[in-house]
Design a protein around this motif. Structure first.
Motif, PDB file in Angstrom:
ATOM      1  N   VAL A 124       1.031  -1.162  -0.079  1.00  0.00           N
ATOM      2  CA  VAL A 124      -0.007   0.026   0.151  1.00  0.00           C
ATOM      3  C   VAL A 124       0.951   1.133  -0.022  1.00  0.00           C
ATOM      4  O   VAL A 124       2.058   1.271   0.365  1.00  0.00           O
ATOM      5  CB  VAL A 124      -1.062   0.019   1.313  1.00  0.00           C
ATOM      6  CG1 VAL A 124      -2.073  -1.211   1.037  1.00  0.00           C
ATOM      7  CG2 VAL A 124      -0.082   0.049   2.560  1.00  0.00           C
ATOM      8  N   GLN A 125       0.410   2.319  -0.675  1.00  0.00           N
ATOM      9  CA  GLN A 125       1.099   3.722  -0.470  1.00  0.00           C
ATOM     10  C   GLN A 125       1.505   3.926   0.877  1.00  0.00           C
ATOM     11  O   GLN A 125       0.640   3.631   1.827  1.00  0.00           O
ATOM     12  CB  GLN A 125       0.347   4.662  -1.320  1.00  0.00           C
ATOM     13  CG  GLN A 125       1.077   5.896  -1.383  1.00  0.00           C
ATOM     14  CD  GLN A 125       0.004   6.950  -2.094  1.00  0.00           C
ATOM     15  OE1 GLN A 125      -0.971   7.136  -1.802  1.00  0.00           O
ATOM     16  NE2 GLN A 125       1.061   7.959  -2.825  1.00  0.00           N
ATOM     17  N   HIS A 126       2.703   4.644   0.891  1.00  0.00           N
ATOM     18  CA  HIS A 126       3.138   5.272   2.378  1.00  0.00           C
ATOM     19  C   HIS A 126       3.741   4.080   3.384  1.00  0.00           C
ATOM     20  O   HIS A 126       4.168   4.326   4.315  1.00  0.00           O
ATOM     21  CB  HIS A 126       2.138   5.807   3.107  1.00  0.00           C
ATOM     22  CG  HIS A 126       1.489   6.997   2.506  1.00  0.00           C
ATOM     23  ND1 HIS A 126       2.263   8.028   1.870  1.00  0.00           N
ATOM     24  CD2 HIS A 126       0.173   7.212   2.106  1.00  0.00           C
ATOM     25  CE1 HIS A 126       1.387   8.842   1.234  1.00  0.00           C
ATOM     26  NE2 HIS A 126       0.159   8.445   1.370  1.00  0.00           N
ATOM     27  N   LEU A 127       3.817   2.760   2.911  1.00  0.00           N
ATOM     28  CA  LEU A 127       4.348   1.685   3.545  1.00  0.00           C
ATOM     29  C   LEU A 127       5.681   1.915   3.915  1.00  0.00           C
ATOM     30  O   LEU A 127       6.672   2.234   2.939  1.00  0.00           O
ATOM     31  CB  LEU A 127       3.950   0.430   2.726  1.00  0.00           C
ATOM     32  CG  LEU A 127       4.727  -0.866   3.372  1.00  0.00           C
ATOM     33  CD1 LEU A 127       3.889  -1.322   4.518  1.00  0.00           C
ATOM     34  CD2 LEU A 127       4.843  -1.993   2.485  1.00  0.00           C
ATOM     35  N   PRO A 128       6.290   1.951   5.037  1.00  0.00           N
ATOM     36  CA  PRO A 128       7.774   1.937   5.282  1.00  0.00           C
ATOM     37  C   PRO A 128       8.304   1.010   4.595  1.00  0.00           C
ATOM     38  O   PRO A 128       8.182  -0.542   4.791  1.00  0.00           O
ATOM     39  CB  PRO A 128       7.635   1.998   6.823  1.00  0.00           C
ATOM     40  CG  PRO A 128       6.495   2.328   7.262  1.00  0.00           C
ATOM     41  CD  PRO A 128       5.374   1.772   6.359  1.00  0.00           C
ATOM     42  N   ILE A 129       9.543   1.271   3.757  1.00  0.00           N
ATOM     43  CA  ILE A 129      10.273   0.163   3.257  1.00  0.00           C
ATOM     44  C   ILE A 129      11.811   0.536   3.269  1.00  0.00           C
ATOM     45  O   ILE A 129      12.289   1.461   3.287  1.00  0.00           O
ATOM     46  CB  ILE A 129      10.042   0.082   1.724  1.00  0.00           C
ATOM     47  CG1 ILE A 129       8.675  -0.503   1.410  1.00  0.00           C
ATOM     48  CG2 ILE A 129      11.024  -0.656   0.727  1.00  0.00           C
ATOM     49  CD1 ILE A 129       7.962  -0.017   0.234  1.00  0.00           C
ATOM     50  N   GLU A 130      12.560  -0.480   3.882  1.00  0.00           N
ATOM     51  CA  GLU A 130      14.054  -0.665   4.007  1.00  0.00           C
ATOM     52  C   GLU A 130      14.621  -0.636   2.734  1.00  0.00           C
ATOM     53  O   GLU A 130      14.450  -1.530   1.827  1.00  0.00           O
ATOM     54  CB  GLU A 130      14.513  -1.632   5.087  1.00  0.00           C
ATOM     55  CG  GLU A 130      15.919  -1.214   5.562  1.00  0.00           C
ATOM     56  CD  GLU A 130      16.269  -2.413   6.512  1.00  0.00           C
ATOM     57  OE1 GLU A 130      16.232  -2.096   7.759  1.00  0.00           O
ATOM     58  OE2 GLU A 130      16.690  -3.637   6.276  1.00  0.00           O
ATOM     59  N   PHE A 131      15.885   0.372   2.575  1.00  0.00           N
ATOM     60  CA  PHE A 131      16.695   0.258   1.287  1.00  0.00           C
ATOM     61  C   PHE A 131      18.175   0.831   1.508  1.00  0.00           C
ATOM     62  O   PHE A 131      18.488   1.275   2.663  1.00  0.00           O
ATOM     63  CB  PHE A 131      15.847   1.345   0.191  1.00  0.00           C
ATOM     64  CG  PHE A 131      16.091   2.710   0.783  1.00  0.00           C
ATOM     65  CD1 PHE A 131      17.143   3.432   0.357  1.00  0.00           C
ATOM     66  CD2 PHE A 131      14.948   3.425   1.414  1.00  0.00           C
ATOM     67  CE1 PHE A 131      17.360   4.618   0.591  1.00  0.00           C
ATOM     68  CE2 PHE A 131      15.424   4.570   2.281  1.00  0.00           C
ATOM     69  CZ  PHE A 131      16.512   5.454   1.603  1.00  0.00           C
ATOM     70  N   VAL A 132      18.822   0.392   0.493  1.00  0.00           N
ATOM     71  CA  VAL A 132      20.046   0.700   0.819  1.00  0.00           C
ATOM     72  C   VAL A 132      20.410   1.784  -0.503  1.00  0.00           C
ATOM     73  O   VAL A 132      20.106   1.570  -1.466  1.00  0.00           O
ATOM     74  CB  VAL A 132      21.125  -0.631   0.442  1.00  0.00           C
ATOM     75  CG1 VAL A 132      22.553  -0.165   0.425  1.00  0.00           C
ATOM     76  CG2 VAL A 132      20.815  -1.710   1.327  1.00  0.00           C
ATOM     77  N   ARG A 149      18.712   0.403  -3.961  1.00  0.00           N
ATOM     78  CA  ARG A 149      18.022  -1.153  -3.952  1.00  0.00           C
ATOM     79  C   ARG A 149      17.243  -1.391  -2.810  1.00  0.00           C
ATOM     80  O   ARG A 149      17.738  -0.880  -1.627  1.00  0.00           O
ATOM     81  CB  ARG A 149      19.071  -2.322  -4.045  1.00  0.00           C
ATOM     82  CG  ARG A 149      19.894  -2.383  -3.188  1.00  0.00           C
ATOM     83  CD  ARG A 149      20.986  -3.541  -3.431  1.00  0.00           C
ATOM     84  NE  ARG A 149      22.042  -3.688  -2.432  1.00  0.00           N
ATOM     85  CZ  ARG A 149      21.852  -4.200  -1.374  1.00  0.00           C
ATOM     86  NH1 ARG A 149      20.767  -4.919  -1.040  1.00  0.00           N
ATOM     87  NH2 ARG A 149      22.818  -4.516  -0.301  1.00  0.00           N
ATOM     88  N   LEU A 150      16.061  -2.214  -2.636  1.00  0.00           N
ATOM     89  CA  LEU A 150      15.841  -2.723  -1.579  1.00  0.00           C
ATOM     90  C   LEU A 150      16.698  -3.551  -0.764  1.00  0.00           C
ATOM     91  O   LEU A 150      17.628  -4.169  -1.287  1.00  0.00           O
ATOM     92  CB  LEU A 150      14.753  -3.356  -1.653  1.00  0.00           C
ATOM     93  CG  LEU A 150      13.341  -3.116  -2.537  1.00  0.00           C
ATOM     94  CD1 LEU A 150      11.985  -3.962  -2.213  1.00  0.00           C
ATOM     95  CD2 LEU A 150      12.970  -1.797  -1.576  1.00  0.00           C
ATOM     96  N   SER A 151      16.571  -3.427   0.514  1.00  0.00           N
ATOM     97  CA  SER A 151      17.530  -4.217   1.404  1.00  0.00           C
ATOM     98  C   SER A 151      17.307  -5.621   1.399  1.00  0.00           C
ATOM     99  O   SER A 151      16.269  -6.158   1.140  1.00  0.00           O
ATOM    100  CB  SER A 151      17.600  -3.832   2.911  1.00  0.00           C
ATOM    101  OG  SER A 151      16.441  -3.759   3.596  1.00  0.00           O
ATOM    102  N   ASP A 152      18.286  -6.643   1.778  1.00  0.00           N
ATOM    103  CA  ASP A 152      18.072  -7.925   1.767  1.00  0.00           C
ATOM    104  C   ASP A 152      17.143  -8.351   2.758  1.00  0.00           C
ATOM    105  O   ASP A 152      16.304  -9.064   2.618  1.00  0.00           O
ATOM    106  CB  ASP A 152      19.404  -8.718   2.029  1.00  0.00           C
ATOM    107  CG  ASP A 152      20.474  -8.592   0.916  1.00  0.00           C
ATOM    108  OD1 ASP A 152      19.918  -8.219  -0.307  1.00  0.00           O
ATOM    109  OD2 ASP A 152      21.630  -8.771   1.236  1.00  0.00           O
TER     110      ASP A 152
END
Length: 232
Positions: A124-132, A149-152
């Motif tokens: 969903v929009q605004h979902l917190p996502i971890e990235f490098v 990129r997205l984190s592992d």
């Protein structure tokens, strides 16, 4: 001060309820420490927590670990949390205090367009996502910066969703509001728990015999929110 990597983007009474919910959650996180804190909301809807007291350093670290932190400057190779702002044919764009593009080939979530991937994983929009952070938003012509990129860990987390029980992901509502809606709509026996993904982003974990699309159809009219299913 710590700027938390979750947004308060609702308006009116819902905004105050969200702020009250966040105040309670922050108090649960650091209330046992020798600190006092004040909450605010920045112009970009990220909440800020100003902390004072003997345990202020510890408290800030606790909140960074629990929520992620929005920082003034991103450093290449470091891991951060941003919120899913938008998507297009070229990838996802996260809001981490500044716009960070994750190109499609750096999502690492299998085949399909960004829209198809979003649908498959119930993002969903605004979902917190971890990235490098790579130091560039997909433009690597200078030979120095790499795309973000997205984190592992984030990839593993999302793949776990697709292998586990069915889910219904929701935005624009607190955990308490989602639970109250499920119970009011007669679905108290159809979910295991409501997992908090962000302040206003929740994941309803369904029981084995609950069909997530059916649950969405049943409660969709009760929630002024975006709802997305994860069907294993």
């Amino acid at each position: 001060m710590v700027v938390l990597a979750t947004k308060i983007y609702v308006e009116g009474d819902a905004r105050q309820r969200a702020l009250d919910s966040l105040r309670s959650l922050v108090d649960n996180d650091i209330g046992d420490l020798e600190v006092e804190f004040d909450l605010g909301i920045r112009h970009d809807d990220f909440p800020s927590v100003t902390i004072e007291g003997e345990d202020a350093v510890v408290a800030r670290n606790v909140l960074r670990e629990e929520w992620g932190e929005i920082v003034p400057d991103l450093e290449a190779g470091e891991t951060y949390v941003g919120t899913l702002e938008r998507w297009d044919e070229d990838g996802f764009v996260l809001d981490a205090g500044t716009a960070v593009r994750i190109p499609t080939d750096q999502l690492g979530l299998g085949p399909g367009s960004p829209a198809q991937i979003r649908e498959r994983f119930g993002l969903v929009q605004h979902l917190p996502i971890e990235f490098v952070y790579g130091g560039a938003d997909g433009d690597t012509d200078d030979g120095e910066d790499a795309p973000s990129r997205l984190s592992d860990a984030e990839r593993d987390h999302l793949f776990e969703w697709s292998r586990g029980d069915g889910r219904l992901n929701v935005n624009s509502a607190t955990r308490a509001e989602v639970r109250a809606t499920l119970n009011r709509a007669g679905h108290a026996q159809d979910y295991v728990t409501v997992e908090r993904l962000g302040l206003l982003e929740q994941s309803v974990i369904c029981t084995d015999d609950t069909d997530p699309p059916g649950l969405l159809a049943s409660i969709g009219s009760y929630l002024p929110a975006e709802l997305r299913c994860v069907v294993p």
